[in-house]
Scaffold this motif. Structure first.
Motif, PDB file in Angstrom:
ATOM      1  N   ARG A  64      -3.396  -5.060   9.539  1.00  0.00           N
ATOM      2  CA  ARG A  64      -4.418  -5.427   8.552  1.00  0.00           C
ATOM      3  C   ARG A  64      -3.812  -6.317   7.467  1.00  0.00           C
ATOM      4  N   TYR A  65      -2.587  -5.981   7.039  1.00  0.00           N
ATOM      5  CA  TYR A  65      -1.888  -6.766   6.020  1.00  0.00           C
ATOM      6  C   TYR A  65      -1.641  -8.194   6.509  1.00  0.00           C
ATOM      7  N   THR A  96     -11.111   0.138   8.961  1.00  0.00           N
ATOM      8  CA  THR A  96      -9.796  -0.362   9.388  1.00  0.00           C
ATOM      9  C   THR A  96      -9.125   0.631  10.350  1.00  0.00           C
ATOM     10  N   ILE A 125      -9.182  -3.925   1.731  1.00  0.00           N
ATOM     11  CA  ILE A 125      -8.640  -2.628   1.320  1.00  0.00           C
ATOM     12  C   ILE A 125      -9.561  -2.032   0.268  1.00  0.00           C
ATOM     13  N   PRO A 134      -2.059  -0.462   9.310  1.00  0.00           N
ATOM     14  CA  PRO A 134      -2.082  -1.112   7.998  1.00  0.00           C
ATOM     15  C   PRO A 134      -1.264  -2.419   7.973  1.00  0.00           C
ATOM     16  N   ASP A 138      -2.012  -4.154  -1.968  1.00  0.00           N
ATOM     17  CA  ASP A 138      -0.851  -4.388  -1.109  1.00  0.00           C
ATOM     18  C   ASP A 138       0.257  -4.960  -1.970  1.00  0.00           C
ATOM     19  N   GLU A 169      -6.949   3.563   3.287  1.00  0.00           N
ATOM     20  CA  GLU A 169      -7.499   2.370   3.919  1.00  0.00           C
ATOM     21  C   GLU A 169      -8.991   2.606   4.138  1.00  0.00           C
ATOM     22  N   ASN A 170      -9.743   1.544   4.266  1.00  0.00           N
ATOM     23  CA  ASN A 170     -11.138   1.713   4.676  1.00  0.00           C
ATOM     24  C   ASN A 170     -11.176   2.357   6.060  1.00  0.00           C
ATOM     25  N   ARG A 172      -3.767   6.716   5.550  1.00  0.00           N
ATOM     26  CA  ARG A 172      -3.190   5.971   6.680  1.00  0.00           C
ATOM     27  C   ARG A 172      -2.542   6.932   7.671  1.00  0.00           C
ATOM     28  N   LYS A 217     -13.331   5.994   3.199  1.00  0.00           N
ATOM     29  CA  LYS A 217     -11.887   5.772   3.160  1.00  0.00           C
ATOM     30  C   LYS A 217     -11.141   6.895   3.877  1.00  0.00           C
ATOM     31  N   THR A 253       1.711  -0.751   1.506  1.00  0.00           N
ATOM     32  CA  THR A 253       0.248  -0.819   1.579  1.00  0.00           C
ATOM     33  C   THR A 253      -0.305   0.455   0.948  1.00  0.00           C
ATOM     34  N   THR A 287      -7.129  -0.620  -5.069  1.00  0.00           N
ATOM     35  CA  THR A 287      -5.815  -0.426  -4.441  1.00  0.00           C
ATOM     36  C   THR A 287      -5.178  -1.789  -4.199  1.00  0.00           C
TER      37      THR A 287
END
Lengths: 455, 455
Positions: free
Chosen positions: A109-110, A51, B7, A106, B13, A47-48, A100, A97, A43, B11
């Protein structure tokens, strides 16, 4: 002259020697993950903040590294907002942003973002750095790697069994003797239920954990000080004194927890896992340890932790089962179980016990001494053949370099063999090969050279 | 329900299938680097902004991702400063760290910081992500990997020769047909010197580059429009028309550049490199190309670039020699030469030409169907043996799962073989093994199974 450059505190450069060691660790873990059918994902580092924020508690939020927005973020702020100097509040205007903080959020989130592409159960591993604005100290860094494996979308205890086997296999490969400790959140809940102190699980486990150090009387004293009733403490005695084999412990627990549905469920799960593992001939001991209380806010079933036996260091691997990975992102009922190897601590243990296999610490296997242009041209052709045979080889690049300098280069880079090709060797089609460890030197053909080095 | 997570733009994943492809690329490059004696380093994702700023021009400074300081950075700012809303100026108060923008500046910083531990020549490689706040577009990301190898502290042209051999080896392994283009900054300087237009190198190379497309007359017209004198243009004619083999081109250049010391030096260097390479039987063509003008602000000797022959895409690898890597950090006279493989573009080329080897795209090789607790317990023991033999294998974890679901899992994860162990198989000590590609199924022993899968 420019200022001498440095790096941000809590971060590290890794030299070739350190990288070789780190790669040995990551490759070992990765290969075992592969053998068990785990597949890698990655990832983004960023990240935002939406998140990340609110997932690690207030303390965690403060430890996030936030990335400043590009462009003119000031124009959107009123004079009042600016002059408030409210760093926490304004950060949210300046930054969208962050870096991580772990691999779990993450990953959650993924799973939510890609749920329609994923076939569950999803066995994923992830080996990537994470960043925390923690106060740096010995063994604690602001950038470090995590090596996580999780199975999500499966409630089966086979996953716990295989993760324990993975732990055993990895540490067997490292030659680190460990004790694998296992507990179950449900057993702890059952104990608290049975003694009527459901909100004191942590106090109880912390106190029991001190038994070896302070003795039974002091444990009971501490429990009493924590506000646990005499009656409850009396009921706890068989648990505080719990000893013997895992099977013996489970027999006692089944008795003590007879009135707790959840407690018995925990006993049953542990029994299933431990019995299956006992047939798989692990190299390391697995111990049911009720004082293991990591991640009680998070784990809902099995809890694991690994301790090195020959080095004083905290836990070097841990994990457990959780019920609701992705609820915070709006996807319910994704349960899972995972482990995380502590690469930095494993690095320290391997260093302390000097357990790195010799061939993990490689540079080149072979260096050709550079005697001049004509000889170098000859060596380049030999090098092509040697490399085709899979040997890591190089020629000292500078034509005029003194022999001493070239040999220092070989020594400092721990090159195993040095090859010398002068006029005689070129005429005879041979290579003078020196074993840098034994000092032995002899003239060999290319084929012989390949065989000697690959041996 | 929580907001659907996303994301940051630019960027990505990477799914298991994408990771397998990416690892194939990185592993191939890494293994070749090792064969040539390069050693890996890693540097932190975050560098001090003082290290990064001013190294990439004004545009580059704007594209740095800056990390907000922790703590109360507002208290140090006056009301005036805050209300100025000068984003660029205030960023320096809010931020001391930034994400690395490339691997070259952190490498230069590394060399300066560790110069007393490094044995020169230092052959390092580095494969890490970099971050740029560029406008995202097709094929351009805000987080992407660079794969750099450099030799620093050596002026020898053997380094250029070996780097070209590395390029040839890597693309041969990928099965991507390429043309390796080579030029030399000194030749370009010589040309500009000879025609008396030393400040117009770029204009000249850009114009010559269009010869195939627009023809000689238009090239000369463009040169004239750029303010180059008729006399100079006349002198340029043999160079614009330069063709034939590399050796033929060098012969013409030696003649044209007879009066330029630096030009002749460039010819001599190119000749040395190309002649050595011609004895090494490269698989791909190397072409002396005077229109190659990358990094003219930076490179001082050889310049390289690699183009894929079968896909329309820009340069997929590039590099060259530079004189002064570390001067900006106060360490003089560190020259070097390096290359950088463009992993994201190579990924696109391999995808477009479907060149990924089948075994690079692996999940598990073997899945055991889960028929229930008793059968699973039996399979676990078989799995231990199969994995010891190095086979990537797993068992479907859920006990009650329908056959169809389990087979879908096998298919979606591209598992090569499925094993079924029911009562009959357990009694006979056999395993029903199904080849998922051919559909063929037969009962085998563990040893036979291992042999079939490893074949």
């Amino acid at each position: 002259m420019a200022a001498k450059p440095g790096i941000p505190k809590g971060t590290r450069d890794f030299s070739p020697a350190e990288m070789a060691k780190r790669n040995y660790i990551f490759d070992t873990i990765r290969n075992v993950y592969h053998l068990y059918g785990f597949q890698q994902i990655e990832t983004p580092a960023m990240e935002n903040l939406s998140t990340l924020m609110g997932k690690y508690g207030d303390e965690g939020d403060k430890l996030l590294f936030k990335i400043q927005n590009s462009g003119d973020y000031f124009s959107k702020l009123t004079d009042e907002e600016l002059l408030s100097r409210d760093a926490a509040k304004l950060a949210s205007k300046f930054c969208e942003k962050g870096l991580r903080y772990d691999l779990t959020v993450p990953f959650a989130r993924y799973v939510v973002m890609h749920r329609n592409e994923i076939t569950f159960p999803f066995k994923r591993y992830q080996i990537q750095p994470v960043w925390r604005a923690d106060r740096p100290q010995k063994g604690r860094y602001r950038e470090f790697y995590q090596c996580d494996a999780d199975v999500v979308g499966s409630d089966s205890l086979l996953n716990e069994i295989e993760l324990m086997e993975i732990v055993d296999t990895v540490f067997t490969k490292f030659d680190i003797r460990v004790c694998i400790k296992i507990n179950n959140r449900k057993i702890l809940s059952g104990i608290a239920e049975v003694i009527g102190e459901s909100d004191k699980i942590v106090d109880i486990t912390v106190a029991i954990d001190k038994l070896d150090k302070v003795g039974l009387d002091n444990v009971n004293k501490e429990l009493s000080e924590k506000g646990i009733s005499d009656e409850a403490i009396a009921k706890l005695q068989p648990i505080i004194n719990l000893s013997g084999t895992n099977a013996e412990k489970l027999t006692v627990l089944k008795d003590v927890l007879a009135s707790s549905e959840i407690g018995l469920k925990g006993v049953e799960e542990s029994q299933f896992i431990l019995e299956a593992l006992s047939t798989l001939e692990l190299k390391n001991e697995i111990e049911l340890d009720l004082t293991l209380a990591r991640g009680l806010n998070y784990y809902t079933g099995a809890i694991f932790e690994v301790k090195a036996l020959d080095v004083e260091i905290g836990s070097i691997t841990g994990g457990g089962r959780y019920d609701n990975l992705t609820g915070v992102f709006g996807l319910k009922d994704v349960s899972g179980v995972g482990i995380s190897f502590g690469a930095d601590r494993i690095y320290d243990v391997l260093n302390q016990l000097e357990l790195y296999p010799k061939d993990a610490l490689f540079g080149s296997q072979l260096l050709f001494i550079n005697f001049g242009e004509k000889e170098a041209a000859y060596c380049l052709k030999v090098l092509t053949k040697v490399r085709k045979a899979g040997i890591r080889a190089e020629i000292y690049p500078d034509f005029g370099a003194k022999m001493k300098k070239q040999m220092t280069y070989a020594n400092n880079n721990q090159v195993a063999f040095v090859a010398m090709v002068g006029e005689n060797e070129m005429a005879e089609g041979k290579i003078s090969l020196k074993n840098m460890e034994t000092g032995e030197q002899k003239a060999v053909t290319i084929e012989e050279l390949v065989n000697i080095i690959k041996k």
